[in-house]
Design an enzyme around this catalytic site. Sequence first.
Site, PDB file in Angstrom:
ATOM      1  N   LYS A 279      -4.067   5.339 -15.517  1.00  0.00           N
ATOM      2  CA  LYS A 279      -4.891   6.185 -14.647  1.00  0.00           C
ATOM      3  C   LYS A 279      -4.455   6.021 -13.201  1.00  0.00           C
ATOM      4  O   LYS A 279      -4.539   4.926 -12.648  1.00  0.00           O
ATOM      5  CB  LYS A 279      -6.375   5.824 -14.750  1.00  0.00           C
ATOM      6  CG  LYS A 279      -7.277   6.846 -14.032  1.00  0.00           C
ATOM      7  CD  LYS A 279      -8.696   6.366 -13.865  1.00  0.00           C
ATOM      8  CE  LYS A 279      -8.869   5.559 -12.593  1.00  0.00           C
ATOM      9  NZ  LYS A 279      -8.730   6.385 -11.352  1.00  0.00           N
TER      10      LYS A 279
ATOM     11  N   GLU B 256      -3.978  -7.413  -9.573  1.00  0.00           N
ATOM     12  CA  GLU B 256      -3.340  -7.557  -8.259  1.00  0.00           C
ATOM     13  C   GLU B 256      -4.275  -6.902  -7.260  1.00  0.00           C
ATOM     14  O   GLU B 256      -4.420  -5.682  -7.242  1.00  0.00           O
ATOM     15  CB  GLU B 256      -1.953  -6.896  -8.249  1.00  0.00           C
ATOM     16  CG  GLU B 256      -1.057  -7.423  -7.140  1.00  0.00           C
ATOM     17  CD  GLU B 256      -1.215  -6.691  -5.821  1.00  0.00           C
ATOM     18  OE1 GLU B 256      -2.141  -7.072  -5.043  1.00  0.00           O
ATOM     19  OE2 GLU B 256      -0.446  -5.770  -5.559  1.00  0.00           O
TER      20      GLU B 256
ATOM     21  N   GLU C 101      -9.830  -7.530   4.738  1.00  0.00           N
ATOM     22  CA  GLU C 101      -8.657  -6.662   4.682  1.00  0.00           C
ATOM     23  C   GLU C 101      -8.958  -5.314   5.343  1.00  0.00           C
ATOM     24  O   GLU C 101      -9.866  -4.601   4.931  1.00  0.00           O
ATOM     25  CB  GLU C 101      -8.238  -6.446   3.233  1.00  0.00           C
ATOM     26  CG  GLU C 101      -6.932  -5.716   3.088  1.00  0.00           C
ATOM     27  CD  GLU C 101      -6.459  -5.651   1.644  1.00  0.00           C
ATOM     28  OE1 GLU C 101      -5.237  -5.725   1.423  1.00  0.00           O
ATOM     29  OE2 GLU C 101      -7.316  -5.538   0.736  1.00  0.00           O
TER      30      GLU C 101
END
Length: 483
Positions: free
Chosen positions: A178, A256, A386
């Site tokens: 996906k 990840e 982040e």
Amino acid sequence: MTTEPRRLRNYINGEFRDAADGRTTDVVNPATGEVYATAPLSGAADVDAAMAAAEEAFPAWRDLVPAERQKVLLKIADAIEARAEDLITVESENTGKPLALTRSEEVPPMVDQIRFFAGAARLLEGRSAGEYMEGMTSIVRREPVGVCAQVAPWNYPMMMAVWKFAPALAAGNTVVLKPSDTTPASTVLLAEIIGGVLEELGHPKGVFNVVCGDRDTGRLMVEHPVPAMASVTGSVRAGTQVAASAAKDVKRVHLELGGKAPVVVFEDADLAKAVEDIAMAGYFNAGQDCTAATRVLVHESVHDEFVTALAKAAADTKTGRPDDEDVLYGPLNNANQLKQVAGFIDRLPAHAKVEAGGHRVGDKGYFYAPTVVSGLKQDDEIVQNEVFGPVITVQSFTDEDQAVAHANGVEYALASSVWTKDHARAMRMSKRLDFGCVWINTHIPLVAEMPHGGFKKSGYGKDLSAYGFEDYTRIKHVMTSLG
């Protein structure tokens, strides 16, 4: 006249299909902010169909000798190379990335990575057979895990698709992939290319499937009973949700997730080279890279000099439309990402100073200026979280111990770099930095032969390399009596 948006479709069992219930979602070109395509908003029926196709294709694909799987992957690499310009055009529309950099920095590594895993298919290593109990011989088999549910991110749609499907197929697994709901176009084109190769060589149609959709689609894939493994690249929030969902049926998980790479610059470093390379590694792809050089720690004795030089490098860095060959990066991927990046700057504490940038560029598309922020403290939001945008923060440190403490003092642990001429110091730092990758006097290069993956909230499992290949296998002990 207005141009009708292009219609993208799922690729299931060798056929392009709309979502079973006909639902779609708009796909926006981030360089213009305009809708250029629609994609299926897939639901349970679509996921069921893709998983059934992959499950049916698995035995035949698993039982191929490695040389045959290698042949398929090499043919896929050749086909991608032949369709490179089509992929570059679609990816640029998908993401707003500069055409020239996509051509030079993304397609060649993708092709090389597929060819690497084609070779890896024929080199499954294990311990030698032997007698570890009298009268018994033991051997170790490495086998594919089965159907893999894979979810790719929007920052490198084509390349991350390769990182997902290439090791999985090489190891003998079948795939349901996906793409992100904001960047499905290049993955759909990859499905056309890969499907064509599978058909030409006479392999099962369900070996490779693409299902478009949103977070709910991804959740349905991970929770589905068929996949033996879920592989996801995305945010920490997405990763924790995937891990929790997969735990219900003890599904293998490969994650990840985010990064907050420290870039530690010592007083003896070549500052000119460090500034040039850090600016490139921090602003490339608009900083939308988990390994981006966005958190600089510089020794106090050269801090001011470094900040001045980095601010000038930022001012000299250009963002703009994909067809402008002078730009380093294009827009942020979507309106929400632009809002997130701007929010970090808007919420800066009073002690922080914006040395360069800090604003949107233009009023069309999602462009943001190359930004440098100094005067920060270790517990500031922009240091800890982040940003995923073209923003480089700078902090100072007094000695090696403080540099290590600040570098390791975040929840992420994907990548890092050290800048020094002192070899012993570089070796000490590479040992002490708690990150999956440590670069020395460089930042961001990757090669297919070396592993990529992090620790802590950056996830677990490796991409690329033989280690990444082995993640898509399981180990079986076989013992036979010599009597």
